[in-house]
Each structure stands twice: as C-alpha cells, then as structure tokens.
Design a protein around this motif. Structure first.
Motif, PDB file in Angstrom:
ATOM      1  N   ILE A 107       0.841  -1.198   0.000  1.00 34.37           N
ATOM      2  CA  ILE A 107       0.000   0.000   0.000  1.00 34.37           C
ATOM      3  C   ILE A 107       0.873   1.244   0.000  1.00 34.37           C
ATOM      4  CG2 ILE A 107      -1.804   1.246   1.239  1.00 34.37           C
ATOM      5  CD1 ILE A 107      -2.812  -1.446   2.227  1.00 34.37           C
ATOM      6  N   SER A 108       0.830   1.943  -1.121  1.00 30.96           N
ATOM      7  CA  SER A 108       1.653   3.138  -1.301  1.00 30.96           C
ATOM      8  C   SER A 108       1.177   4.267  -0.393  1.00 30.96           C
ATOM      9  CB  SER A 108       1.582   3.584  -2.768  1.00 30.96           C
ATOM     10  OG  SER A 108       2.162   4.852  -2.933  1.00 30.96           O
ATOM     11  N   MET A 109       2.124   5.038   0.098  1.00 28.98           N
ATOM     12  CA  MET A 109       1.811   6.214   0.900  1.00 28.98           C
ATOM     13  C   MET A 109       1.536   7.436   0.007  1.00 28.98           C
ATOM     14  SD  MET A 109       1.873   5.364   4.157  1.00 28.98           S
ATOM     15  CE  MET A 109       1.065   3.853   3.593  1.00 28.98           C
ATOM     16  N   SER A 110       1.663   7.275  -1.305  1.00 31.68           N
ATOM     17  CA  SER A 110       1.410   8.369  -2.247  1.00 31.68           C
ATOM     18  C   SER A 110       0.324   7.930  -3.218  1.00 31.68           C
ATOM     19  CB  SER A 110       2.693   8.731  -2.998  1.00 31.68           C
ATOM     20  OG  SER A 110       2.478   9.811  -3.879  1.00 31.68           O
ATOM     21  N   GLN A 111      -0.931   8.224  -2.869  1.00 32.56           N
ATOM     22  CA  GLN A 111      -2.060   7.813  -3.698  1.00 32.56           C
ATOM     23  C   GLN A 111      -2.961   8.989  -4.053  1.00 32.56           C
ATOM     24  OE1 GLN A 111      -3.965   4.074  -3.038  1.00 32.56           O
ATOM     25  NE2 GLN A 111      -2.632   3.534  -1.338  1.00 32.56           N
ATOM     26  N   HIS A 112      -2.428  10.192  -3.921  1.00 29.87           N
ATOM     27  CA  HIS A 112      -3.237  11.380  -4.152  1.00 29.87           C
ATOM     28  C   HIS A 112      -2.331  12.535  -4.559  1.00 29.87           C
ATOM     29  CE1 HIS A 112      -2.037  11.116   0.122  1.00 29.87           C
ATOM     30  NE2 HIS A 112      -1.672  12.376  -0.074  1.00 29.87           N
ATOM     31  N   ILE A 113      -2.924  13.554  -5.179  1.00 21.83           N
ATOM     32  CA  ILE A 113      -2.183  14.777  -5.470  1.00 21.83           C
ATOM     33  C   ILE A 113      -1.896  15.483  -4.148  1.00 21.83           C
ATOM     34  CG2 ILE A 113      -2.387  17.077  -6.502  1.00 21.83           C
ATOM     35  CD1 ILE A 113      -3.989  15.827  -8.745  1.00 21.83           C
ATOM     36  N   GLY A 114      -0.647  15.860  -3.919  1.00 17.78           N
ATOM     37  CA  GLY A 114      -0.307  16.573  -2.698  1.00 17.78           C
ATOM     38  C   GLY A 114       0.786  15.889  -1.914  1.00 17.78           C
ATOM     39  N   VAL A 115       0.757  16.071  -0.613  1.00 15.68           N
ATOM     40  CA  VAL A 115       1.808  15.572   0.270  1.00 15.68           C
ATOM     41  C   VAL A 115       1.612  14.082   0.544  1.00 15.68           C
ATOM     42  CG1 VAL A 115       2.911  15.858   2.521  1.00 15.68           C
ATOM     43  CG2 VAL A 115       1.924  17.846   1.352  1.00 15.68           C
ATOM     44  N   PRO A 116       2.644  13.251   0.346  1.00 18.99           N
ATOM     45  CA  PRO A 116       2.510  11.821   0.658  1.00 18.99           C
ATOM     46  C   PRO A 116       2.240  11.600   2.143  1.00 18.99           C
ATOM     47  CG  PRO A 116       4.460  12.234  -0.689  1.00 18.99           C
ATOM     48  CD  PRO A 116       3.957  13.572  -0.235  1.00 18.99           C
ATOM     49  N   CYS A 117       1.587  10.493   2.448  1.00 19.89           N
ATOM     50  CA  CYS A 117       1.334  10.136   3.843  1.00 19.89           C
ATOM     51  C   CYS A 117       2.628   9.666   4.518  1.00 19.89           C
ATOM     52  CB  CYS A 117       0.313   9.000   3.918  1.00 19.89           C
ATOM     53  SG  CYS A 117      -1.356   9.441   3.422  1.00 19.89           S
ATOM     54  N   GLN A 118       2.637   9.788   5.815  1.00 18.63           N
ATOM     55  CA  GLN A 118       3.689   9.203   6.639  1.00 18.63           C
ATOM     56  C   GLN A 118       3.148   7.907   7.253  1.00 18.63           C
ATOM     57  OE1 GLN A 118       6.888  10.358   6.914  1.00 18.63           O
ATOM     58  NE2 GLN A 118       6.212  11.800   5.322  1.00 18.63           N
ATOM     59  N   PRO A 119       3.913   6.827   7.210  1.00 17.11           N
ATOM     60  CA  PRO A 119       3.423   5.564   7.780  1.00 17.11           C
ATOM     61  C   PRO A 119       3.107   5.708   9.267  1.00 17.11           C
ATOM     62  CG  PRO A 119       5.386   5.208   6.444  1.00 17.11           C
ATOM     63  CD  PRO A 119       5.247   6.686   6.597  1.00 17.11           C
ATOM     64  N   LEU A 120       2.002   5.112   9.679  1.00 19.61           N
ATOM     65  CA  LEU A 120       1.598   5.124  11.083  1.00 19.61           C
ATOM     66  C   LEU A 120       1.831   3.781  11.754  1.00 19.61           C
ATOM     67  CD1 LEU A 120      -1.816   7.055  10.750  1.00 19.61           C
ATOM     68  CD2 LEU A 120       0.449   7.997  11.295  1.00 19.61           C
ATOM     69  N   VAL A 121       2.402   2.830  11.009  1.00 15.47           N
ATOM     70  CA  VAL A 121       2.640   1.491  11.537  1.00 15.47           C
ATOM     71  C   VAL A 121       4.105   1.122  11.314  1.00 15.47           C
ATOM     72  CG1 VAL A 121       0.276   0.680  11.258  1.00 15.47           C
ATOM     73  CG2 VAL A 121       1.890   0.467   9.353  1.00 15.47           C
ATOM     74  N   ALA A 122       4.540   0.081  11.999  1.00 14.68           N
ATOM     75  CA  ALA A 122       5.923  -0.374  11.884  1.00 14.68           C
ATOM     76  C   ALA A 122       5.947  -1.878  11.614  1.00 14.68           C
ATOM     77  CB  ALA A 122       6.685  -0.051  13.166  1.00 14.68           C
ATOM     78  N   VAL A 123       7.091  -2.360  11.176  1.00 14.41           N
ATOM     79  CA  VAL A 123       7.247  -3.785  10.910  1.00 14.41           C
ATOM     80  C   VAL A 123       6.926  -4.591  12.179  1.00 14.41           C
ATOM     81  CG1 VAL A 123       8.901  -5.603  10.307  1.00 14.41           C
ATOM     82  CG2 VAL A 123       8.959  -3.405   9.098  1.00 14.41           C
ATOM     83  N   GLY A 124       6.092  -5.612  11.997  1.00 12.49           N
ATOM     84  CA  GLY A 124       5.683  -6.444  13.117  1.00 12.49           C
ATOM     85  C   GLY A 124       4.311  -6.112  13.667  1.00 12.49           C
ATOM     86  N   ASP A 125       3.796  -4.906  13.352  1.00  9.66           N
ATOM     87  CA  ASP A 125       2.466  -4.527  13.838  1.00  9.66           C
ATOM     88  C   ASP A 125       1.380  -5.385  13.194  1.00  9.66           C
ATOM     89  OD1 ASP A 125       3.636  -2.568  15.323  1.00  9.66           O
ATOM     90  OD2 ASP A 125       2.928  -0.883  14.104  1.00  9.66           O
ATOM     91  N   LEU A 126       0.332  -5.665  13.967  1.00  8.00           N
ATOM     92  CA  LEU A 126      -0.854  -6.326  13.429  1.00  8.00           C
ATOM     93  C   LEU A 126      -1.891  -5.256  13.106  1.00  8.00           C
ATOM     94  CD1 LEU A 126      -1.179  -9.354  15.910  1.00  8.00           C
ATOM     95  CD2 LEU A 126      -0.081  -9.299  13.650  1.00  8.00           C
ATOM     96  N   VAL A 127      -2.461  -5.334  11.922  1.00  9.14           N
ATOM     97  CA  VAL A 127      -3.425  -4.319  11.492  1.00  9.14           C
ATOM     98  C   VAL A 127      -4.735  -4.985  11.087  1.00  9.14           C
ATOM     99  CG1 VAL A 127      -1.633  -2.726  10.725  1.00  9.14           C
ATOM    100  CG2 VAL A 127      -2.587  -4.358   9.092  1.00  9.14           C
ATOM    101  N   LYS A 128      -5.802  -4.193  11.174  1.00  9.76           N
ATOM    102  CA  LYS A 128      -7.125  -4.661  10.774  1.00  9.76           C
ATOM    103  C   LYS A 128      -7.484  -4.084   9.398  1.00  9.76           C
ATOM    104  CE  LYS A 128      -8.768  -4.864  15.562  1.00  9.76           C
ATOM    105  NZ  LYS A 128      -9.769  -4.354  16.535  1.00  9.76           N
ATOM    106  N   LYS A 129      -8.394  -4.729   8.727  1.00 11.23           N
ATOM    107  CA  LYS A 129      -8.867  -4.233   7.436  1.00 11.23           C
ATOM    108  C   LYS A 129      -9.624  -2.924   7.651  1.00 11.23           C
ATOM    109  CE  LYS A 129     -11.606  -5.531   3.379  1.00 11.23           C
ATOM    110  NZ  LYS A 129     -12.422  -6.606   2.735  1.00 11.23           N
ATOM    111  N   GLY A 130      -9.224  -1.882   6.932  1.00 10.88           N
ATOM    112  CA  GLY A 130      -9.841  -0.570   7.091  1.00 10.88           C
ATOM    113  C   GLY A 130      -9.133   0.317   8.094  1.00 10.88           C
TER     114      GLY A 130
END
Length: 436
Positions: free
Chosen positions: A34-57
């Motif tokens: 999932i790219s952090m650059s999916q829109h015109i403007g400033v790219p997102c900064q990741p809010l997660v780190a390697v090893g984190d468990l994430v939910k859909k959405g």
C-alpha cells in the motif's frame, strides 16, 4: 440540451473486450503493498511499523496539508515499511501487509444509515477520514474539492463518461451498483445544495443506461444526460461544456462557472464512507487489451500487484508489447508488473505487438491535424518545438500548462511524434522556472 466542445477524436474504443464480463470480487492476495502516495499533494507518513498487526480498514498512513489517509485493505501483519515501485514509475514509501485471511474489520469509522442530520463539516470530515480522492485517475482530495465548492456551484456532475478506450470500470460499477453512485450524489447534494444534479454517461454504455433510466426515474432531482461518444469528453472542462454549454477559461477552475465534477466511483466511495463506515480499501479495475488472455473487471483490494491481477486474467499473451497503468491515451507504461494498484488505478491495459504504432524516426510533416483535434485549442506543433529547444518563455506563451495530456494530438499525428511526453516535460520545465 447537448453541447459540443472543440476538437476531440473518435478512436476505436475496444470496450467490448471487457464490457460483458461480470465483476469479480472477493480477491484474496497473499500480501498487499500500500503506497503512501495515492493522491495529489503531500505523501502520507506511515503510522505502523514492521511487526504490527493491522485490521482491514485501519488507517496506516496520514499527513498534514493537502493529504488524505490510506488504509489497510486486508488484515494481517506488517512485514515491510520501505520504498516500492509506484504505477507512476517512481519508487515511494509503502507499507507491505501479509494477509492473515481473517478480514478482521477496523470499526473506527461510524456508519450513518440516516445522514440527513449530519452537518456539512461532519460529512466533509468523514470523506477525508475515508481517504476519498478522485477515483477517475485525477486523485485530488475529495474533501477539499467539496469544501471549496460550498456556496459556489449550481450544478454538480457525476462523470461516468469513461471516454478513454478499453476501460470499463465505471461501466461495470453502473451496471452492478448504480444505487451506490446515486446515494453518493444525494449526500453531496445535501452539502452543496446545487440547482442541478446530473449523471453524465456516453451512449456506448447501453446496458448501464437502461439500468440507470429505471433507477433515476425514482430519484427525485437527478438528471441522466446521455452524451454522444467522443474523446476526451470525460475531461472536466470538456464535460462541463458538453452538459451545460459553459466554458471554463484558461487558468480557472470549474467553480468559476458554477460547476463541480466528481467521478462516478468517487460518489460510490462517498456512499460507502458515510452510510457504511467504510474507507477506500478497494476499487474496480479493468484488466484488458489484446495482450492479456481473459480480460475482465475486478473489485480489487488496494495494494494488490499488477502481476496478480494479470494472472487472474489468464496471463499475458506471447505477443504482448506494452503494459500500461490506465488507458492508451493518458496511461503510464510499466517497466514490469511489480507495481501495485493505487486509488487512481482504473485499468491495467495489456497491448499486443499489433497495437505497436511507434516509429524509429518520428517527424512533423506540417499537416496541422494536431491543431484541429486539441480540445484546449492549443498549438501542439509549436509547443513541441519550444520543448525541444528548451524555450521556457515560448512554452508559457503557448499555454503549455493548459494541456490536459489527453493524447488527441499524438493520436492524430501521422508523423508519430511523442507529443504527450514532450508536453509533460515542457510543463515540468515551466513549473521549475516558476519555482525559481
């Protein structure tokens, strides 16, 4: 009343390759990038780190300024946060998630089955938190577009023209989930309070038009405008002229003539965000062209790789020539199938050698065809010459920044000049000069 815009072309649309296919859903990729650059403007900064468990959405990236968040399209474990290939050709920061196949849902966003009591600011905030952008490929932040149109527009247009050849993503959306588009239109109508709500579609989508006529008869205050098929009718300024007769002047935005245009898939995303509490975690992607064995349409998770979607379509043919993210007129050629889809990916186009129209020695023969087809009334021949001479003042004089990169000039050029690539570079030159 229908209006004609200047220029344009009538290419063979080749939509029959994928138009009749059903929408394939429930794809289960082993991992998503999932790219952090999916829109015109400033790219997102990741809010997660390697090893984190994430939910859909779950929100996994965000930022300040002209930025909207990105969300996990599967549940699972983050296995990498690093630069990866983007469909635009460059490498950008991305979050790689290993799918646990549990589809554990994040419940941060709240669904509003009845949104009638929501304030404008609340709806706009929901749109922003859902990460909604222009889903037709422009990827401008929808919350900004809506808020900047408040008290300025009398006409809102749903763009379902999908005028570029081969692509049928919006067509299948209208055939399978027209109610999502119409409900999204009603939500935006509540915010902007326009006099007219128009759903514009080209007349080559016969089945979708038949379904829409039945649905829209029951939707008070929404008009269906069936337009003659013509490229680039789906471009914002051309569509406004086709529907309303109003012309957006050079350097101006649609709001200057009282209009706001949103892609049909964007309206569907607004419905899902407000009524279902779902952020943008998937989009419809057409995989098509003579270079793929079984063209089709897919409800694809954001971050699934081009390679996996092509494999779902039977794989590439032996005579494949080029793979493009987007359509043949405005898309971006891919070095390989390593990239993963983003919110603006509406098509993966696989062309065979039979579609190879390139030549080793492109040359201008001064025929003037480019002048007659440019929908922006520009002078492509002179823009090309100025770009080759690196004449920034000349490019500005010929209004190269007004070029919408539709490719009409290149399509009509018998000398096979690489006009669109030239103008993209020319626009970069002008912007760099302005920044200095």
């Amino acid at each position: 009343m229908k209006h004609l815009f200047f220029g344009g072309i009538h290419p063979n649309d080749r939509k029959e390759l994928s138009a009749g296919s059903d929408l394939v859903a429930d794809l289960k990729p082993a991992q998503v990038t999932i790219s952090m650059s999916q829109h015109i403007g400033v790219p997102c900064q990741p809010l997660v780190a390697v090893g984190d468990l994430v939910k859909k959405g779950q929100k996994i990236g965000d930022g300040e300024g002209l930025c909207v968040p990105v969300h996990a399209s599967v549940s699972g474990k983050v296995i990498a946060v690093e630069k990866r290939r983007h469909p635009g050709g460059n490498e950008v920061m991305a979050v790689v998630i290993e799918n646990d196949y549990q589809d554990t849902q994040d419940t941060t966003m709240v669904p509003y089955g009845d949104y009638s009591n929501l304030e404008n600011d609340e709806i706009i905030s929901i749109i922003r938190e859902a990460g909604i952008v222009g889903m037709g490929g422009a990827t401008f932040s929808t919350n900004i577009k809506v808020s900047s149109s408040e008290n300025k527009v009398d006409t809102v247009i749903a763009n379902a023209c999908e005028c570029e050849p081969y692509i049928t993503a919006d067509d299948v959306l209208l055939r399978t989930h027209p109610e999502h588009v119409l409900e999204g239109m009603k939500i935006i109508r509540q915010v902007l309070k326009p006099e007219r709500m128009v759903l514009a579609v080209e007349d080559n989508k016969k089945d979708a038009i038949k379904i829409l006529k039945d649905k829209i008869d029951k939707e008070e205050g929404i008009e269906l405008s069936v337009l003659p098929t013509r490229y680039p009718q789906g471009a914002e300024k051309q569509l406004i002229q086709a529907v309303t007769g109003r012309e957006v002047e050079s350097g101006q935005l649609p709001a200057s003539v009282g209009c706001a245009v949103f892609n049909a898939a964007t309206f569907a995303a607004v419905y899902k965000a407000v009524c279902l509490g779902q952020p943008v975690t998937e989009r419809i992607v057409t995989v098509t062209g003579e270079g793929v064995k079984n063209p089709g349409n897919y409800a694809a998770p954001i971050g699934i790789s081009f390679a996996e979607l092509v494999d779902k379509s039977g794989g590439l043919t032996d005579d494949v020539w080029k793979v493009i993210s987007g359509g043949p007129m405005m898309g971006t050629a891919q070095k390989d199938l390593e990239a993963s889809i983003v919110k603006g990916t509406n098509s993966i186009l696989c062309l065979s050698q039979a579609q190879n129209g390139e030549t080793e020695n492109p040359v201008c023969i001064r025929c003037g065809k480019c002048l007659t087809v440019c929908p922006m009334r520009l002078e492509p021949l002179y823009m090309y010459c100025y770009e080759k001479a690196e004449d920034v003042a000349g490019l500005e004089q010929k209004h190269v920044l007004d070029c919408i990169e539709c490719g009409c000039c290149a399509y009509a050029c018998p000398g096979k000049l690489p006009l669109v690539e030239s103008f993209r570079n020319g626009k970069r030159m002008v912007r760099e000069g302005q920044n200095k």
